[in-house]
Every structure is written in C-alpha cells, then in structure tokens.
Design a protein around this motif. Structure first.
Motif, short mmCIF file in Angstrom:
data_model
loop_
_atom_site.label_atom_id
_atom_site.label_comp_id
_atom_site.label_asym_id
_atom_site.label_seq_id
_atom_site.Cartn_x
_atom_site.Cartn_y
_atom_site.Cartn_z
N ASP A 123 -2.10 -3.52 1.42
CA ASP A 123 -2.92 -2.38 1.01
C ASP A 123 -2.43 -1.76 -0.29
OD1 ASP A 123 -4.61 -2.68 3.14
OD2 ASP A 123 -3.77 -1.03 4.33
N ARG A 124 -1.12 -1.74 -0.50
CA ARG A 124 -0.60 -1.15 -1.74
C ARG A 124 -0.99 -1.99 -2.96
NH1 ARG A 124 5.43 -2.81 -2.68
NH2 ARG A 124 5.31 -5.01 -2.17
N ASN A 134 0.83 2.55 -7.72
CA ASN A 134 1.43 2.72 -9.04
C ASN A 134 2.80 3.37 -8.95
OD1 ASN A 134 -0.77 1.73 -10.76
ND2 ASN A 134 -1.91 3.48 -9.98
N TYR A 135 3.59 3.01 -7.95
CA TYR A 135 4.86 3.71 -7.75
C TYR A 135 5.90 3.36 -8.81
CZ TYR A 135 7.77 -0.14 -5.86
OH TYR A 135 8.52 -1.27 -5.69
N LYS A 200 11.84 9.52 -3.68
CA LYS A 200 12.64 8.45 -4.31
C LYS A 200 11.92 7.11 -4.25
CE LYS A 200 17.14 10.55 -3.22
NZ LYS A 200 18.45 10.34 -2.56
N ARG A 201 10.63 7.11 -4.53
CA ARG A 201 9.84 5.88 -4.42
C ARG A 201 10.42 4.72 -5.23
NH1 ARG A 201 5.02 9.17 -3.72
NH2 ARG A 201 3.88 8.44 -1.87
N GLU A 202 10.93 4.98 -6.42
CA GLU A 202 11.39 3.89 -7.28
C GLU A 202 12.60 3.15 -6.71
OE1 GLU A 202 11.73 4.65 -11.41
OE2 GLU A 202 9.61 5.19 -11.63
N ASP A 203 13.29 3.76 -5.73
CA ASP A 203 14.39 3.05 -5.07
C ASP A 203 13.90 1.81 -4.33
OD1 ASP A 203 16.08 4.97 -6.01
OD2 ASP A 203 16.76 5.68 -4.05
#
Length: 535
Positions: A123-124, A134-135, A200-203
């Motif tokens: 889904d992402r 778009n994280y 902290k999505r980019e982690d």
C-alpha cells in the motif's frame, strides 16, 4: 590490515551500541565479505541497485516467495502456498504462521508477521496518499513503478490474518516471479507505526528490521556494515553468528584483502585478477554463466540522440570486441541483445553490430550532425556486467574521436550516479547494466525499456509504441512458445531503434576462502543464508 584488525575495527565502530549488540563473540563464526559499494539505503522498495539489495533485502528481509539457491526456480517463503484463479486474475496467498521479526536495540516486536505487513508493504508503494508513500525525500518506488505495478494490481485484500488476495486488472504471466524480487520485500507495519509515532520515519531506511536470516547491527558509510544471526529465523538460526561487510570500492584491493585473509569472500573481481586468485591454494573461485547485460544508454529524449540513425551511427563507430577483450579479459562475451543468451526468449537470429567508422561518419553527415560533442557517463562501481566502466569509456572515447565526435567522460559517487542517470534531462549516454532478478525475459525487455520505466530504470528514456505493444502482449499470455515469439520480435525492433549500445554479458565469478561452505553463486545477487565457515 589483518582479519583480527578488521574485526576489531568493526567492533569499535559499533561501540555506541549496547553491549548486547556491539560485542558478540567474533571468534564464533564471523564471515567478512569485501563488498564493492555502500548501499543507497536499507529499504529495498526504494532502490534498484545490487549494493542496496545485497545489504538489505537478501540478508535482513524475506518475501512472499523466494528462489531456490543458485537458480531462478520459485519456492515458498513467507507464503507457504498460493492459489491462482482460472482466469489468471486472482492470487490468494496463504501466509506462514509463527514468523518472528528481528529484535534490535531500537525495536522489540510484540507480534508475529501477518497479513497487515503484506498490505502495508504494497500500500505504501501503490497509494500516493499513504502516509509512508513519501517518507524519504525523493522516494519514487522506482522498481514498483518501472514494473508497471500500478496498472497491473487492481486491489490487495486481507481475507484474514494469514490470507491475502491480490486481484489484477489483467493477466500478468510473470507475476509470481515478480513477487520474489527485491522490491517486493515484506517490511514490518508495527515497526513503521512505532517510528511514525516517534516522528522518526526516516529511521526505517537506515535501521532496518525484517524477518530474514540476519539482523542489522551497525553501519558506517563507505566503511562497514555489521549483522548478527536472527535467532528466531523461521528456517532456523544460521550457521554464521555474524557477518561484516567490509566496503572496498577498488576491485584489486578487494582481491588483495581476500588473499591476505582480511575477508572470506569478495564481490566482482577484476577479470585480470582471476587467474591469480584461482592459483591461490587458500582460495576457490566459483562461477556461473552470466545472466546480465552491460550497456550504454543514449538519452533518446535529447537531440541528436532522439534520432535512430544517429544512435546507429555511434554504435557503428564503437568497436566492441577490443573493449570486451581488454575490460572483461576472457570473462565476458560481446552483447547484441538487451536479453542475455542464458535466458529463454533470446533471439539468436539478430545480426551482430557492424564496426564501420567510415560508414558511421557518413551516416552522421546524412543526419546533419556535425562537430558533435557528447558525454559518456562511466559508472564508478565494478560489476560482473561492467568490470571497469572508466576504461570502457576511454576506449569508446578514442573510437568516437575517429569519426569526429568529441566525447568527455564524467563519473561520480554510485548513489548520485544512479539518481542523476535516471533524470530525463540527463546530458549524454550512460554506462549501466542489469543482473537478472527473476529468470523471466520481462525483467530485461520490459523493466528496462517499457514506457512506465522512463525516468527510472529506463535510462534511455525510450518509449516506442511498436515495441511497447509487443512486451505488454507477452505479459498477458501464459504459453511459453507464444511469449518467446513475441520477445523475439521485440528484440528485432530494439535492434532497429538502437536505444542502447549493447556492450557485453559478463561471467559471474565469486572468489572466496576455502573455509567458506555451502555458498551458491546466485543469479540475483549475494546470499548468506545456509553459508558456513570451517573452524
């Protein structure tokens, strides 16, 4: 640098981590792999390069289906089994129960893998409004889009916690094989939710968590990556306790490190080093017929490369055999088609490119192209399909000078190279290549040249309807004979239009210590599951 030193360095580099993850008993089965490049990131859905896949999807994660060691034969992975409807539009996957996600310093899972993770994974990629779409800045889900998945997949439903149904808009013959590819790696929704809550999505792209055989521990860019065995891996704890990727860009230096005992295994040896490595009694060199292609893609959106006659003239001006002799040193063969000869559907009737500088000059004159200046992009990383792009570019430069074309050579760091090479406004021709991901001709003929891949994997930015119609039709029939005929026709059109200079197909050679056991030369990249070391 000795093996002891490199292990000590890896341990010191990880000292910021807790003692539980930073100080495993290195004496207990630690394999050091001299890899060729830093990964672009650790979320496989975002990338298409082998360095990222080797460091993430093939070691940390799993997929719904996988490939048997050393082959392109599909086998169950996170899905124990699947059913396909008679009309070929519905795929129902029955998920494996009891699969554990890895426990790391930064994440402790509270549940097993289930259908929610499968839906989140896809889904992402497929929903532009999804909070994880778009994280990462510039995220393009490059492979998913270049495979035309937005048009192929109509819906994905959770039937229950361990059953997922994919419904397609039309028949897609290679669909199961596609789901064994790295872009379809299954990730943890629970881990994503935790990071989102903490801001902290980019982690997610730098501290991966998966269900695969090894858990990520630490990374130092351009230096090393550390992993430890996942004790609860559903296929059992692996023979190796730890793996260290010692990132070493220069292939000759990798060979030196292997011979001196600093690493157990190395990637992409220089062809000129093969005989020395084979002669070393402490080493063995495994090999496999190359399922790959190295090529130079013209930007067909930019004049004068938008003219097929200009592309043909430039191809005619470049003498490929000396390039293969010098750069591949007996470990490659001159390429004619975008599909490797080792994959079914290859068109043996295609005539070889002719080297004729005088005719090439005349063709440019007839096309009204004079005093042409162009750039040749030389990839910085060594690969089976292109051991030394700089040397290749220099030989092309000399050939083109003979017909009055002035070529300059540009290069840059690998991640930046791939990003800029995919730009539709890129100036010049780019040397790149491709290694097989699923054993299907579609993986080369469509993934690299379909209209949906323009701006991503289609580095030629070539969208040509007669070709597109054939490769799309080939996806929608399941008969191998019919598909083969369609792919053979597509290769004829490809040759006529010449969006690439097809350079070569390289033989896959993997040198390693004789202490390494149960390693397979895999057509899709490097794998360490089931690998062992002698004490």
């Amino acid at each position: 640098m000795s093996m002891k030193t490199i292990l000590k360095t890896a341990m010191l580099a990880a000292s910021a981590f807790t003692a539980a993850t930073a100080t495993p008993a290195f004496a207990a089965k630690t394999l050091v792999y001299c890899s060729e490049a830093s990964p672009s990131g650790f979320d496989p859905g975002l990338y298409t390069d082998g360095a990222s896949y080797d460091a993430s999807s093939r070691i940390v994660y799993s997929r719904l289906v996988g490939f048997e060691h050393g082959t392109t034969k599909i086998e169950p992975d996170l899905a124990e089994s699947w059913d396909i409807s008679k009309d070929g539009l519905t795929y129902t996957f029955h998920l494996r129960k009891g699969v554990k996600f890895q426990t790391t310093r930064w994440f402790t899972p509270t549940r097993d893998f289930n259908a929610d993770d499968v839906l989140f994974t896809f889904d992402r990629m497929r929903d532009k409004n999804h909070p994880w779409h778009n994280y990462v800045t510039g995220a393009s889900w490059q492979y998913y889009n270049s495979m035309n998945m937005p048009q192929i997949i109509k819906s994905i439903e959770k039937i229950d916690d361990y059953t997922v149904r994919f419904t397609l808009n039309y028949v897609e013959a290679p669909f199961i094989a596609d789901l064994g590819m790295d872009f379809a790696t299954i990730v943890s929704k629970e881990y994503a939710d935790k990071l989102a809550a903490a801001g902290k999505r980019e982690d997610f792209n730098s501290r991966p968590v998966g269900t695969g055989p090894f858990a990520f521990v630490a990374y130092q860019k351009d230096s090393m990556i550390r992993y430890k065995a996942h004790p609860d891996y559903y296929r059992g704890k692996q023979p190796l306790d730890n793996i260290v990727f010692a990132i070493t860009v220069d292939n000759s230096v990798r060979a030196q490190r292997l011979r001196s005992g600093e690493c157990h295994l190395m990637s992409y040896p220089a062809p000129t080093d093969i005989s020395t490595l084979q002669a070393d009694s402490k080493l063995k060199v495994m090999e496999q017929v190359g399922m790959n292609v190295g090529y130079m893609a013209y930007n067909t959106m930019q004049p004068p490369f938008d003219k097929a006659e200009v592309r043909h003239a430039l191809n005619m001006a470049i003498n490929k055999q000396p390039i293969v002799d010098a750069v591949f040193a007996g470990q490659g063969e001159v390429g004619e088609n975008p599909l490797p000869p080792a994959i079914w559907g290859y068109n043996n009737a295609i005539k070889p490119d002719v080297y004729d500088p005088e005719k090439a000059r005349a063709m440019l004159d007839k096309a009204g192209v004079k005093n042409l200046e162009m750039k040749i992009w030389a990839m910085p990383a060594s690969r089976t399909y292109m051991p030394n792009a700089r040397r290749t570019a220099e030989m092309m430069q000399a050939d083109l000078a003979k017909i009055g074309v002035k070529a300059s050579i540009v290069t840059m760091e690998w991640g930046e190279y791939l990003k800029r090479a995919a730009n539709k406004n890129r100036d010049g021709a780019v040397i790149v290549g491709w290694m097989d991901d699923n054993g299907d001709p579609d993986n080369f003929l469509a993934t690299l040249n379909n209209c949906a891949a323009v701006g991503t994997n289609n580095y030629a930015n070539w969208c040509y309807k007669p070709y597109e119609d054939l490769i799309q039709q080939a996806k929608r029939v399941t008969d191998i004979g019919a598909r083969t005929r369609l792919y053979e026709q597509a290769q004829v059109i490809f040759k006529e239009q010449a969006p690439w200079l097809v350079i070569a197909h390289g033989k896959t050679m993997v040198p390693m210590s004789r202490k390494v056991k149960n390693f397979y030369v895999d057509p899709h990249g490097v794998r360490f599951d089931d690998v062992d070391l002698e004490d």
